[in-house]
Design a protein around this motif. Structure first.
Motif, short mmCIF file in Angstrom:
data_model
loop_
_atom_site.label_atom_id
_atom_site.label_comp_id
_atom_site.label_asym_id
_atom_site.label_seq_id
_atom_site.Cartn_x
_atom_site.Cartn_y
_atom_site.Cartn_z
N GLY B 95 0.83 -1.21 0.00
CA GLY B 95 0.00 0.00 0.00
C GLY B 95 0.86 1.25 0.00
O GLY B 95 0.58 2.23 -0.69
N GLY B 96 1.95 1.20 0.77
CA GLY B 96 2.87 2.33 0.82
C GLY B 96 3.47 2.59 -0.55
O GLY B 96 3.60 3.75 -0.98
N GLY B 97 3.81 1.53 -1.25
CA GLY B 97 4.40 1.66 -2.58
C GLY B 97 3.49 2.41 -3.52
O GLY B 97 3.92 3.33 -4.23
N ILE B 98 2.19 2.05 -3.50
CA ILE B 98 1.23 2.73 -4.38
C ILE B 98 1.19 4.21 -4.04
O ILE B 98 1.22 5.06 -4.93
N TYR B 99 1.17 4.51 -2.74
CA TYR B 99 1.06 5.90 -2.32
C TYR B 99 2.29 6.71 -2.75
O TYR B 99 2.15 7.79 -3.34
N TYR B 100 3.48 6.17 -2.46
CA TYR B 100 4.69 6.95 -2.80
C TYR B 100 4.85 7.08 -4.30
O TYR B 100 5.33 8.11 -4.79
N THR B 101 4.44 6.04 -5.05
CA THR B 101 4.49 6.13 -6.51
C THR B 101 3.64 7.31 -6.98
O THR B 101 4.06 8.13 -7.80
N MET B 102 2.42 7.38 -6.41
CA MET B 102 1.51 8.46 -6.77
C MET B 102 2.11 9.83 -6.41
O MET B 102 2.05 10.77 -7.19
N GLU B 103 2.72 9.88 -5.22
CA GLU B 103 3.27 11.15 -4.75
C GLU B 103 4.41 11.64 -5.67
O GLU B 103 4.46 12.81 -6.03
N HIS B 104 5.28 10.68 -6.07
CA HIS B 104 6.37 11.06 -6.96
C HIS B 104 5.84 11.48 -8.31
O HIS B 104 6.36 12.41 -8.93
N ALA B 105 4.78 10.80 -8.78
CA ALA B 105 4.20 11.16 -10.07
C ALA B 105 3.65 12.57 -10.01
O ALA B 105 3.78 13.35 -10.96
N MET B 106 3.04 12.89 -8.86
CA MET B 106 2.42 14.22 -8.73
C MET B 106 3.46 15.32 -8.70
O MET B 106 3.27 16.39 -9.27
N THR B 110 10.36 12.03 -12.22
CA THR B 110 10.14 10.85 -13.06
C THR B 110 10.97 9.65 -12.63
O THR B 110 10.47 8.53 -12.56
N SER B 111 12.25 9.88 -12.31
CA SER B 111 13.09 8.72 -12.01
C SER B 111 12.68 8.08 -10.69
O SER B 111 12.63 6.85 -10.58
N LEU B 112 12.32 8.90 -9.70
CA LEU B 112 11.84 8.35 -8.44
C LEU B 112 10.53 7.62 -8.65
O LEU B 112 10.30 6.54 -8.09
N PHE B 113 9.65 8.22 -9.50
CA PHE B 113 8.37 7.61 -9.81
C PHE B 113 8.57 6.22 -10.40
O PHE B 113 7.98 5.23 -9.94
#
Lengths: 255, 159
Positions: B95-106, B110-113
């Motif tokens: 669940g954390g992964g999904i959240y941080y992915t979204m946060e980096h996308a926002m 890009t590379s962190l995303f």
């Protein structure tokens, strides 16, 4: 033997199993075994997440087919266990059709669900402890629980309105993120990310991914791919809903 | 005291699983089996940490343990495996992964995303592989047992 009635019975069984959240292979295998138990030599079943097709040939050589369309459904383990148990018993005893149908109806009648307040309490417990689990402080846990309750209310409301899965998830994600931002702005919670992650656990498609992979490995390609697509869609919906709320509140609060 | 706080998440996992098993309408003992599975899985995740130093592989081992536990309990209680697996896997879901992915996308990184997206997918994959391994093994055993039984019964059936 009335083969039309048999077809109705097995399709009803398959339908109810799938409606309560059974995996594809379980639905297919249960129907196949039921057909065997009632002495059908030539019966085929094909199931994908939103459709069951059953076909059999009567001893007179007459082919019979029934298609059941599956509406969107959740997972109800209580019903699943009951129907699975009933299916095992039917396979062993092969009782008359009316009796079998009556037993199925009896399960429907005695179905127990937790009342709404227990479910909301469960959202509070589940989401709150997940915030703690990911390393939040006790106050973060309380906030995560409250956001979980918001998700629970949001899901119940949108389900009553008949919204689809995508919209429900976006709404749930957005509402919980909004609540989380509000609670941290009030100074109750400290770690916004941990609160949101805990609350989002009520929405994540964890088991959908696992089931999709399992279906693909078992050779049920169509079922696996459609479930995998569903899981990706839900994941995207969660991200979208949360991003929407965070972006909007960021704009208004100058964050 | 440090030791205790290291293992404390197991307790949280247990309680969280109790909460989610209520949401899936599980009654009675099943609730505790699910929660026990969740806590056991996380214990395994923590115990394998010093050995492998990779959370993807830790997740894989934890998924193995949870899956084996659920299969065992399902056989004992003659219930579908999903009942227990569904909830017990919850603590491992990224669940954390999904959240941080979204946060980096926002925030447009890009590379962190990309790296967090790949990591999340890796965790989900490890979970699925672990579960699959056990359930495939279980099915192999069951099928071979059934074949043996059918071979034994066949002479009578054909008469």
């Amino acid at each position: 033997m009335d083969y039309n009635k048999l077809l109705c019975l097995v399709s009803e069984m398959g339908y109810r199993l799938m409606e309560s959240g059974a995996e594809i292979y379980r639905v297919e295998e249960s129907i196949r075994r039921l057909l065997q138990a009632y002495g059908v030599a030539q019966g085929e079943v094909f199931a994908i997440p939103n459709c069951i097709i059953i076909s059999l040939t009567s001893p007179e050589g007459e082919p019979l087919t029934q298609i059941r369309r599956m509406p969107a459904h959740g997972t109800d383990i209580y019903l699943l266990e009951q129907y699975n148990g009933l299916c095992r018993r039917l396979c062993r005893q092969a009782p008359p059709f009316d009796e079998a149908l009556e037993r199925m109806r009896a399960i429907q009648r005695t179905h127990r669900v937790y009342p709404l307040w227990v479910q909301l309490l469960a959202y509070f417990l589940g989401c709150g402890t997940f915030s703690l689990f990911y390393g939040g402080s006790p106050l973060d846990g309380v906030c995560g629980g409250l956001c979980g309750v918001v998700i629970g209310l949001c899901l119940t409301l949108t389900s009553r309105l008949g919204a689809n899965l995508f919209f429900k998830t976006v709404a749930g994600g957005a509402a919980s993120a909004l609540a989380a931002v509000g609670l941290t702005a009030l100074g109750l919670g400290h770690n916004l990310d941990l609160i949101i992650i805990g609350a989002l656990m009520a929405l994540v498609p964890g088991i959908a991914i696992t089931n999709a992979m399992r279906d693909i490995m078992a050779g049920d390609m169509v079922a696996g791919i459609s479930k995998g697509a569903e899981a990706l869609l839900i994941g995207a919906a969660i991200a979208l809903g949360t991003a929407l709320s965070l972006g909007l509140t960021g704009l208004f609060m100058g964050g | 005291m440090d030791e205790l706080s290291y293992y404390l998440p197991c307790l949280w996992a247990f309680l969280a699983c109790i909460g989610f098993s209520l949401l899936f309408n599980i009654h009675g003992v099943g609730m505790f089996i699910c929660a026990g599975g969740g806590a056991l899985g996380w214990l395994c995740y923590l115990l394998t940490a010093p050995l492998v130093h990779s959370d993807i592989i830790q997740s894989f081992f934890a998924a193995l343990v949870i899956s084996a536990w659920s299969e065992l309990m399902a056989r004992l209680r003659k219930c579908p495996v999903t009942s227990y697996l569904l909830v017990a896997l919850f603590p491992l879901v990224p669940g954390g992964g999904i959240y941080y992915t979204m946060e980096h996308a926002m925030s447009g990184e890009t590379s962190l995303f990309l790296s967090s997206l790949l990591h999340t997918l890796g965790l989900a994959g490890a979970l699925a592989t672990g579960v699959l391994l056990v359930s495939s093994l279980m099915r192999l055993i069951l099928i071979s047992q059934e074949k043996r039984r059918m071979r034994r019964e066949e002479p009578h059936g054909k008469l």
